[in-house]
Design a protein around this motif. Structure first.
Motif, mmCIF file in Angstrom:
data_model
loop_
_atom_site.group_PDB
_atom_site.id
_atom_site.type_symbol
_atom_site.label_atom_id
_atom_site.label_comp_id
_atom_site.label_asym_id
_atom_site.label_seq_id
_atom_site.Cartn_x
_atom_site.Cartn_y
_atom_site.Cartn_z
ATOM 1 N N TYR A 11 0.892 -1.148 0.000
ATOM 2 C CA TYR A 11 0.000 0.000 0.000
ATOM 3 C C TYR A 11 0.936 1.206 0.000
ATOM 4 N N GLU A 24 -1.569 -3.301 -4.611
ATOM 5 C CA GLU A 24 -0.468 -3.506 -5.545
ATOM 6 C C GLU A 24 0.497 -4.576 -5.033
ATOM 7 N N ARG A 26 4.412 -5.650 -5.666
ATOM 8 C CA ARG A 26 5.678 -5.225 -6.283
ATOM 9 C C ARG A 26 6.606 -6.428 -6.357
ATOM 10 N N HIS A 40 5.406 -4.777 -11.363
ATOM 11 C CA HIS A 40 4.351 -4.668 -10.356
ATOM 12 C C HIS A 40 3.014 -5.090 -10.968
ATOM 13 N N SER A 42 -1.140 -4.266 -10.440
ATOM 14 C CA SER A 42 -2.244 -3.571 -9.777
ATOM 15 C C SER A 42 -3.369 -4.576 -9.647
ATOM 16 N N ARG A 51 -5.769 -13.438 -6.954
ATOM 17 C CA ARG A 51 -4.448 -12.933 -6.553
ATOM 18 C C ARG A 51 -3.388 -14.032 -6.681
#
Length: 134
Positions: A11, A24, A26, A40, A42, A51
């Motif tokens: 965040y 996000e 990374r 990264h 989003s 996810r």
């Protein structure tokens, strides 16, 4: 060559407090003893399956994050991603602690300096746990 692809659930410039709400991810790849940015993601979806699929598609091998629910942890474990939850700090702090093996210094409160454990929670209010209301 090291094939580690490290993923931080973020965040802004910090690890998100809760993995499921991180907007996000990374990505960082190990190069010459350092972790260099590798991209990264989003994440508009909060669904743990989405996810997990996104991380697998990118080749993520390790995930560092804040708190995480059991269902999500089970999905990630089953997918083969090495999960180190219950960590806090800025991206730079977390990468350095991971590189030097000192993540325990960044454990979320109530974790007893053990990030990565499957159950890392306090014992309730005042550390006394839940009492019977009889």
């Amino acid at each position: 060559m090291d094939s580690t692809l490290l993923c931080l659930a973020c965040y802004e410039d910090r690890l998100a407090s809760v993995f499921e709400t991180a907007p996000e991810l990374r990505l960082f790849r190990a190069e010459n003893g350092q972790y260099c940015p590798a991209g990264h993601l989003s994440l508009p979806s909060k669904d743990p399956t989405d996810r997990t699929s996104a991380m697998l598609a990118c080749g993520v091998t390790h995930l560092l994050c804040g708190a995480m629910c059991g269902r999500t942890r089970n999905l990630l474990d089953a997918s083969g991603i090495d999960v180190l939850p219950w960590v806090r700090g800025s991206v730079e702090e977390v990468l350095e602690a991971y590189r030097t093996g000192t993540l325990n210094k960044l454990a979320l409160p109530g974790c007893g300096n053990k990030p990565g454990s499957s159950m890392c929670r306090g014992r309730g209010r005042g550390g006394k746990g839940r009492r019977n209301q009889s």
